[in-house]
Write a protein that holds these residues in place. Sequence first.
Motif, PDB file in Angstrom:
ATOM      1  N   LEU A  16       4.403   5.820  19.475  1.00 52.23           N
ATOM      2  CA  LEU A  16       3.181   5.039  19.669  1.00 52.23           C
ATOM      3  C   LEU A  16       1.951   5.859  19.264  1.00 52.23           C
ATOM      4  O   LEU A  16       1.088   5.381  18.511  1.00 52.23           O
ATOM      5  CB  LEU A  16       3.089   4.605  21.144  1.00 52.23           C
ATOM      6  N   ALA A  17       1.891   7.108  19.733  1.00 51.63           N
ATOM      7  CA  ALA A  17       0.743   7.961  19.409  1.00 51.63           C
ATOM      8  C   ALA A  17       0.677   8.247  17.914  1.00 51.63           C
ATOM      9  O   ALA A  17      -0.411   8.252  17.311  1.00 51.63           O
ATOM     10  CB  ALA A  17       0.838   9.263  20.188  1.00 51.63           C
ATOM     11  N   PRO A  76       3.315   0.638  30.650  1.00 53.43           N
ATOM     12  CA  PRO A  76       2.368   1.697  31.035  1.00 53.43           C
ATOM     13  C   PRO A  76       1.887   2.534  29.845  1.00 53.43           C
ATOM     14  O   PRO A  76       0.740   2.973  29.814  1.00 53.43           O
ATOM     15  CB  PRO A  76       3.183   2.560  32.010  1.00 53.43           C
ATOM     16  N   LEU A  77       2.765   2.729  28.860  1.00 54.88           N
ATOM     17  CA  LEU A  77       2.378   3.477  27.660  1.00 54.88           C
ATOM     18  C   LEU A  77       1.308   2.726  26.880  1.00 54.88           C
ATOM     19  O   LEU A  77       0.325   3.305  26.416  1.00 54.88           O
ATOM     20  CB  LEU A  77       3.582   3.666  26.736  1.00 54.88           C
ATOM     21  N   PHE A 128       1.727  -4.861  35.550  1.00 46.93           N
ATOM     22  CA  PHE A 128       1.925  -3.769  34.599  1.00 46.93           C
ATOM     23  C   PHE A 128       0.741  -3.479  33.683  1.00 46.93           C
ATOM     24  O   PHE A 128       0.676  -2.424  33.064  1.00 46.93           O
ATOM     25  CB  PHE A 128       3.181  -4.026  33.753  1.00 46.93           C
ATOM     26  N   ASP A 153       8.496   4.675  22.266  1.00 46.41           N
ATOM     27  CA  ASP A 153       8.263   5.863  23.083  1.00 46.41           C
ATOM     28  C   ASP A 153       6.857   6.393  22.822  1.00 46.41           C
ATOM     29  O   ASP A 153       6.205   6.001  21.852  1.00 46.41           O
ATOM     30  CB  ASP A 153       9.315   6.938  22.801  1.00 46.41           C
ATOM     31  N   GLU A 154       6.425   7.306  23.665  1.00 48.21           N
ATOM     32  CA  GLU A 154       5.038   7.786  23.600  1.00 48.21           C
ATOM     33  C   GLU A 154       4.715   8.441  22.260  1.00 48.21           C
ATOM     34  O   GLU A 154       3.664   8.204  21.678  1.00 48.21           O
ATOM     35  CB  GLU A 154       4.771   8.768  24.735  1.00 48.21           C
ATOM     36  N   ARG A 178      -1.983   2.914  28.643  1.00 45.61           N
ATOM     37  CA  ARG A 178      -2.612   4.217  28.458  1.00 45.61           C
ATOM     38  C   ARG A 178      -3.204   4.334  27.047  1.00 45.61           C
ATOM     39  O   ARG A 178      -4.299   4.841  26.867  1.00 45.61           O
ATOM     40  CB  ARG A 178      -1.571   5.320  28.686  1.00 45.61           C
ATOM     41  N   ALA A 179      -2.452   3.851  26.060  1.00 41.28           N
ATOM     42  CA  ALA A 179      -2.934   3.919  24.664  1.00 41.28           C
ATOM     43  C   ALA A 179      -4.183   3.069  24.483  1.00 41.28           C
ATOM     44  O   ALA A 179      -5.148   3.485  23.820  1.00 41.28           O
ATOM     45  CB  ALA A 179      -1.832   3.454  23.726  1.00 41.28           C
TER      46      ALA A 179
END
Lengths: 159, 234
Positions: free
Chosen positions: A149-150, A64-65, A98, A145-146, A68-69
């Motif tokens: 990744l960001a 999901p991350l 997913f 983790d978010e 979203r990215a």
Amino acid sequence: MRSRWIPALVLLVAACSADIDISAVPELPVTSTAELQEMLATTTTPVVVNVWASWCVPCRSEAPLLERAAVTTVGEVRFIGLNVRDDQTGARRFIAEFFPMAPIEHLADPGGTIPIDLGGNRGVPLTFFYDRNGELVELHSGVIDERTLALQIDEILRR
Amino acid sequence: MEFTLLGAAFVAVIALYAVLYWEARRGNAAGCTHDLWEVAIAAAAAGLFIGRLAAMIADGVNPMTNPADIIIVRGGVATGPAAAAAIAVAAWLGRRELWPVLDGLAAGALAGLGGWHLGCIVRDSCLGTPTDLPWAMTLQGSTVGRHPVELYAAFAFLVGAAVLAQWRQRGKPPPGVAAGLALTAAAAIRLLTEPMRPALAGPIWWYTLGVVLGIVAATQCWRREVSRIDAQSA
């Protein structure tokens, strides 16, 4: 008496999960190290290559991350999902569940050798971050983790 | 296997234990018969579980069909539900002496959060958004200076814990005020540092809610004590 209802309720909720329709997901094209390296050499945008498999539980956690990215940075960063050591049905089912709407280009590597050739290892998940010149900026092993990744996406966009 | 998260958790637990131990030695836990260490660990575990569950649901992963994902903490923990669950469990376990228990945990909880953010050194994840400030740090091989945002947060949490512990010892605030102020401080620190964290998305209204609830709780407890003193003197 009330305790009898709890397992029944759990089973009912579990049974409510719909069967996944994979007809909308195309077969994943099989790729090779040379093809992927050629693509990275000619890229003009930063690239994120995520190595995943349908049997990999942590891959579900980070999917999901990544979706979203990919949606957030569409047009700025190219996302490639590299499915390794998997079968087409399992991979398509995973995508349908997913990554349903993600602008991610999925490729298959049934032998699972490409990540090793690119400098990674046999573990999944793995995430490679390449800048716009195709240079490897970061290789993240394990679940991402978010924040990481960001941060890495921000880094490849600024290089 | 990913052990860096365990390293950060270890730093958090050490910081929590150190402050609870210091407060017990100084008599700050007087009037509280509960074992605050046990309450704190139970609350933290419950917060982690509920926060992970909430993060899974928010990401569209069904916990019923994918129960194993709950243990993948690195996949994300929703801060708001985690904090709410931890506070609820602490309040439930200490319900017979609610305010002494929550006040007793206040400084320790801030220190634990400070330790968790300080654990970014172990996790190699201290950096945030770009900046030109002289203390900016860079990722390996990069020229882009970045805020060491997790170190800012760790410093603020640890200073907050020290100030609160000292104040509890010297000022003897009314019951509930320390807990309310700790909630306010924790939410405010996250709210102020959040813009310096790289994120894909994410609402920060939880932190605003935390600040408001903390201020309301501290003010109400203070007013109740003032009313009680006035009633006694009348």
